[in-house]
Scaffold this motif. Structure first.
Motif, PDB file in Angstrom:
ATOM      1  N   GLN A   1      -0.737 -10.519  10.116  1.00  0.00           N
ATOM      2  CA  GLN A   1      -1.560  -9.463  10.703  1.00  0.00           C
ATOM      3  C   GLN A   1      -0.700  -8.248  10.996  1.00  0.00           C
ATOM      4  O   GLN A   1       0.527  -8.326  11.042  1.00  0.00           O
ATOM      5  CB  GLN A   1      -2.239  -9.937  11.989  1.00  0.00           C
TER       6      GLN A   1
ATOM      7  N   GLY B   1      -4.651  -6.286  14.486  1.00  0.00           N
ATOM      8  CA  GLY B   1      -5.084  -7.633  14.848  1.00  0.00           C
ATOM      9  C   GLY B   1      -6.140  -8.171  13.894  1.00  0.00           C
ATOM     10  O   GLY B   1      -6.871  -7.401  13.263  1.00  0.00           O
ATOM     11  N   VAL B   2      -6.215  -9.498  13.803  1.00  0.00           N
ATOM     12  CA  VAL B   2      -7.064 -10.157  12.801  1.00  0.00           C
ATOM     13  C   VAL B   2      -8.527  -9.729  12.918  1.00  0.00           C
ATOM     14  O   VAL B   2      -9.181  -9.413  11.923  1.00  0.00           O
ATOM     15  CB  VAL B   2      -6.958 -11.693  12.919  1.00  0.00           C
ATOM     16  N   MET B   3      -9.038  -9.703  14.151  1.00  0.00           N
ATOM     17  CA  MET B   3     -10.459  -9.396  14.351  1.00  0.00           C
ATOM     18  C   MET B   3     -10.803  -8.001  13.827  1.00  0.00           C
ATOM     19  O   MET B   3     -11.751  -7.827  13.062  1.00  0.00           O
ATOM     20  CB  MET B   3     -10.761  -9.484  15.847  1.00  0.00           C
ATOM     21  N   LYS B   4     -10.038  -7.004  14.254  1.00  0.00           N
ATOM     22  CA  LYS B   4     -10.333  -5.618  13.839  1.00  0.00           C
ATOM     23  C   LYS B   4     -10.032  -5.410  12.351  1.00  0.00           C
ATOM     24  O   LYS B   4     -10.718  -4.641  11.677  1.00  0.00           O
ATOM     25  CB  LYS B   4      -9.544  -4.619  14.691  1.00  0.00           C
TER      26      LYS B   4
ATOM     27  N   GLY C   1      -4.308 -13.286   7.826  1.00  0.00           N
ATOM     28  CA  GLY C   1      -5.227 -13.858   8.818  1.00  0.00           C
ATOM     29  C   GLY C   1      -6.659 -13.437   8.532  1.00  0.00           C
ATOM     30  O   GLY C   1      -7.566 -14.270   8.437  1.00  0.00           O
TER      31      GLY C   1
ATOM     32  N   ASP D   1      -8.158 -14.773   5.328  1.00  0.00           N
ATOM     33  CA  ASP D   1      -8.714 -16.122   5.448  1.00  0.00           C
ATOM     34  C   ASP D   1     -10.100 -16.109   6.090  1.00  0.00           C
ATOM     35  O   ASP D   1     -11.017 -16.791   5.625  1.00  0.00           O
ATOM     36  CB  ASP D   1      -7.760 -17.005   6.244  1.00  0.00           C
TER      37      ASP D   1
ATOM     38  N   ARG E   1     -19.715 -22.662  20.878  1.00  0.00           N
ATOM     39  CA  ARG E   1     -18.728 -21.611  20.643  1.00  0.00           C
ATOM     40  C   ARG E   1     -17.374 -22.173  20.193  1.00  0.00           C
ATOM     41  O   ARG E   1     -16.487 -21.420  19.811  1.00  0.00           O
ATOM     42  CB  ARG E   1     -18.521 -20.783  21.931  1.00  0.00           C
ATOM     43  N   THR E   2     -17.205 -23.469  20.256  1.00  0.00           N
ATOM     44  CA  THR E   2     -15.923 -24.084  19.929  1.00  0.00           C
ATOM     45  C   THR E   2     -15.616 -23.970  18.441  1.00  0.00           C
ATOM     46  O   THR E   2     -16.368 -24.499  17.626  1.00  0.00           O
ATOM     47  CB  THR E   2     -15.949 -25.588  20.255  1.00  0.00           C
ATOM     48  N   PRO E   3     -14.540 -23.301  18.058  1.00  0.00           N
ATOM     49  CA  PRO E   3     -14.169 -23.327  16.643  1.00  0.00           C
ATOM     50  C   PRO E   3     -13.810 -24.750  16.209  1.00  0.00           C
ATOM     51  O   PRO E   3     -13.208 -25.510  16.977  1.00  0.00           O
ATOM     52  CB  PRO E   3     -12.952 -22.407  16.571  1.00  0.00           C
TER      53      PRO E   3
ATOM     54  N   ARG F   1     -11.777 -26.829  13.397  1.00  0.00           N
ATOM     55  CA  ARG F   1     -10.670 -26.491  12.481  1.00  0.00           C
ATOM     56  C   ARG F   1     -10.496 -27.525  11.375  1.00  0.00           C
ATOM     57  O   ARG F   1     -10.985 -28.645  11.464  1.00  0.00           O
ATOM     58  CB  ARG F   1      -9.351 -26.414  13.273  1.00  0.00           C
TER      59      ARG F   1
ATOM     60  N   PHE G   1     -13.209 -18.947  13.184  1.00  0.00           N
ATOM     61  CA  PHE G   1     -14.172 -18.051  13.790  1.00  0.00           C
ATOM     62  C   PHE G   1     -14.468 -16.936  12.795  1.00  0.00           C
ATOM     63  O   PHE G   1     -13.558 -16.403  12.176  1.00  0.00           O
ATOM     64  CB  PHE G   1     -13.592 -17.491  15.088  1.00  0.00           C
TER      65      PHE G   1
ATOM     66  N   VAL H   1     -13.726 -32.616  18.137  1.00  0.00           N
ATOM     67  CA  VAL H   1     -12.740 -31.613  18.549  1.00  0.00           C
ATOM     68  C   VAL H   1     -12.194 -32.020  19.920  1.00  0.00           C
ATOM     69  O   VAL H   1     -12.957 -32.090  20.878  1.00  0.00           O
ATOM     70  CB  VAL H   1     -13.367 -30.204  18.632  1.00  0.00           C
ATOM     71  N   ARG H   2     -10.915 -32.302  19.975  1.00  0.00           N
ATOM     72  CA  ARG H   2     -10.266 -32.736  21.212  1.00  0.00           C
ATOM     73  C   ARG H   2     -11.045 -33.871  21.882  1.00  0.00           C
ATOM     74  O   ARG H   2     -11.307 -33.855  23.080  1.00  0.00           O
ATOM     75  CB  ARG H   2     -10.080 -31.546  22.158  1.00  0.00           C
TER      76      ARG H   2
ATOM     77  N   LYS I   1     -14.138 -34.664  21.700  1.00  0.00           N
ATOM     78  CA  LYS I   1     -15.563 -34.451  22.000  1.00  0.00           C
ATOM     79  C   LYS I   1     -16.353 -34.158  20.735  1.00  0.00           C
ATOM     80  O   LYS I   1     -15.830 -33.571  19.793  1.00  0.00           O
ATOM     81  CB  LYS I   1     -15.727 -33.283  22.980  1.00  0.00           C
TER      82      LYS I   1
ATOM     83  N   ASP J   1      -6.302 -12.360  18.686  1.00  0.00           N
ATOM     84  CA  ASP J   1      -7.652 -12.248  19.242  1.00  0.00           C
ATOM     85  C   ASP J   1      -8.199 -13.600  19.705  1.00  0.00           C
ATOM     86  O   ASP J   1      -8.409 -14.499  18.894  1.00  0.00           O
ATOM     87  CB  ASP J   1      -8.589 -11.660  18.193  1.00  0.00           C
TER      88      ASP J   1
ATOM     89  N   PHE K   1     -12.408 -18.116  21.987  1.00  0.00           N
ATOM     90  CA  PHE K   1     -13.014 -19.191  22.763  1.00  0.00           C
ATOM     91  C   PHE K   1     -11.969 -19.779  23.710  1.00  0.00           C
ATOM     92  O   PHE K   1     -10.812 -19.920  23.346  1.00  0.00           O
ATOM     93  CB  PHE K   1     -13.527 -20.301  21.824  1.00  0.00           C
TER      94      PHE K   1
END
Lengths: 373, 127
Positions: A32, A36-39, A225, A228, A298-300, A302, A323, A351-352, A354, B35, B38
């Motif tokens: 990145q 940043g990855v999001m933007k 990032g 992907d 909301r949990t990604p 993976r 995400f 996930v973890r 759950k 970023d 969660f």
């Protein structure tokens, strides 16, 4: 430190731009930039992003028998690939598993340009030399050429300022042209689901071209990032994650990429490694298949997460997940048993410890915007 | 100016007047993560030091947030459910994760102080 990572011709530029560098397929690559990855992801969907994909392998096949020879390694119509067009393909092994996926372009003059994955390029080259080395000339351009991708709805605006002819290209067309005086091969294609271009450029001119493109107001540098998350939203496979030697094109949900003419009932049926396994699976259905998955929380979710049914029986594995900035929610792809591949089937990822509820969903997750004219 | 303490896992702690301790991740940590999309917050229960109390998910990866000391979690930051990006925007403030009551109140003072933490970051940067 310094385990001799390979560098692309844009390495100094990435550092100058403040990129966070990581190892990828043996290369020192930007994951990145300060944006940043999001933007970076959102910028690509809204304007235009410039990606350094020079780590990928470009291989030139030359000779009157090149197309026919390459067809013996891929389940794709290469013989009738028109001059100036590019097509998606994959190398299969004797059991129909996928050795790598690639792009094949017909340059004319009995020349085919291949683009293969960085992590596979040496094996791919050896594979080509072993099986078709006597039928055509095989020239790796790993050091000679760099590869840039310019992706996003404004990629055409930015690139056409420097090379007006590219505006007339449509999705998957391929041409040789000058960009700002530099001789390039340009295809209207990419790995983001957006309109855009992939540009093969001589390595020693790649830095100048990248700087010229970054000077256009629409263009920002984008790292691996966001590459992907963009390809995941587009439902596109990443080799080594969403497919490998253990998965056939049928299991990977890539039947669309097997040309009609090469299928069991086609005029040039089979003739690629593992054809009988691929056809048998196509006929009777694969025991497991790649599907899109939308987590309902909301949990990604993976890569590597187990997928279970309502009774906690393991029915699959997540192959890619994360995400989606454009989607605004988590998303994933996974391999599930055939009984769970129908749209809207409820499944769960662990996930973890759950259970996270998910639904089997269609792909792509975000509608593609390829320019088809 | 409150007296902040830090862990080597890049968490900050602030002792509150009511005897609880607020925990978040440092500006350095959020920058390294990228970023945040969660945050899985802890349950209101006792955790041992070093237990994974929370998980922070960035676009690329999941990272554990570890219990800095033995103690009981008494409150979590409800704002992070809807706005996980607060961890990036205001890591030392609105992006806090949880509050806990330490089993041994004196143990907080034995964690890294600002100077020691700054040296740790500097050493990391030079490594």
């Amino acid at each position: 430190m310094s385990t001799e990572l390979l560098k692309t011709p844009l390495n100094a530029l990435h550092r100058e731009l403040g990129a966070k560098m990581v190892e990828f397929a043996g290369y020192d690559m930007p994951v990145q930039y300060p944006l940043g990855v999001m933007k970076e992801h959102l910028h690509t969907r809204e304007q235009a992003g410039l990606f350094d994909v020079s780590h990928m392998g470009q291989i030139l096949l030359t000779g009157p028998g090149a197309a026919k020879a390459l067809e013996t390694l891929v389940p794709v119509d290469i013989i009738d690939l028109p001059v100036g067009m590019q097509r998606y393909a994959m190398f299969t092994n004797e059991t129909g598993g996928i050795l790598d996926d690639l792009m094949v372009a017909n340059l004319g003059n009995d020349q085919l340009m291949l683009v293969v994955n960085a992590a596979c390029k040496n094996e791919d080259l050896a594979h080509l030399q072993k099986h078709i080395g006597s039928q055509c000339e095989i020239k790796p351009l790993f050091e000679e050429r760099a590869l840039l991708a310019l992706q996003g709805p404004q990629a055409v605006t930015a690139l056409a300022r420097l090379a007006p002819a590219v505006a007339h290209m449509t999705f998957m067309q391929y041409t040789s042209t000058q960009i700002d005086g530099i001789d390039c091969f340009v295809s209207r294609s990419g790995y983001t689901g957006e309109d855009g271009y992939e540009i093969s450029v001589p390595a020693d001119q790649a830095d100048a071209l990248a700087r010229r493109l970054l000077a256009e107001p629409e263009v920002a540098a984008i790292g691996l990032g966001a590459r992907d998350s963009l390809r995941l939203e587009a439902g596109l496979c990443l080799y080594g994650h969403d497919m490998n030697t253990e998965t056939t094109p049928i299991q990977a949900s890539l039947l669309w990429a097997i040309s009609k003419v090469r299928r069991a009932d086609g005029a040039r049926a089979g003739g690629f490694p593992g054809a009988e396994h691929v056809f048998a699976q196509h006929q009777s259905g694969a025991a497991r298949k790649r599907v899109g998955l939308l987590p309902q929380e909301r949990t990604p979710v993976r890569e590597g997460a187990e997928i279970v049914d309502a009774n906690d029986t393991i029915i699959g594995t997540v192959c890619s997940g994360g995400f989606g900035p454009t989607l605004g929610s988590p998303l994933a792809m996974g391999y599930v048993d055939a009984a769970f591949t129908a749209l809207d089937t409820p499944v769960w990822a662990i996930v973890r410890g759950k259970k996270v509820p998910m639904r089997v969903t269609k792909m792509p997750f975000v509608a593609p915007r390829y320019f088809r004219g | 100016m409150s007296d902040l303490r830090f862990t080597e896992d890049h968490e900050w702690l602030r002792a509150e007047a009511d005897g609880s301790v607020t925990v978040g991740i440092t500006a350095f940590a959020q920058d390294a993560l990228g970023d945040v999309v969660f945050v899985q917050l802890p349950e209101l229960q006792a955790y041992d030091k070093g237990a994974e109390a929370a998980t922070v998910e960035s676009v690329k990866a999941a990272s554990g947030v570890y219990m800095p000391l033995n103690g009981e979690v008494v409150e979590v930051n409800p704002a992070l459910d809807a706005n996980p990006e607060l961890v990036n925007e205001d890591p030392m403030g609105q992006g806090w994760f949880f509050r806990f009551i330490p089993s041994d109140a004196a143990a907080v003072g034995q964690l890294l102080d600002q100077d020691a933490y700054d040296r740790l970051i500097k050493a990391n940067a030079e490594a």
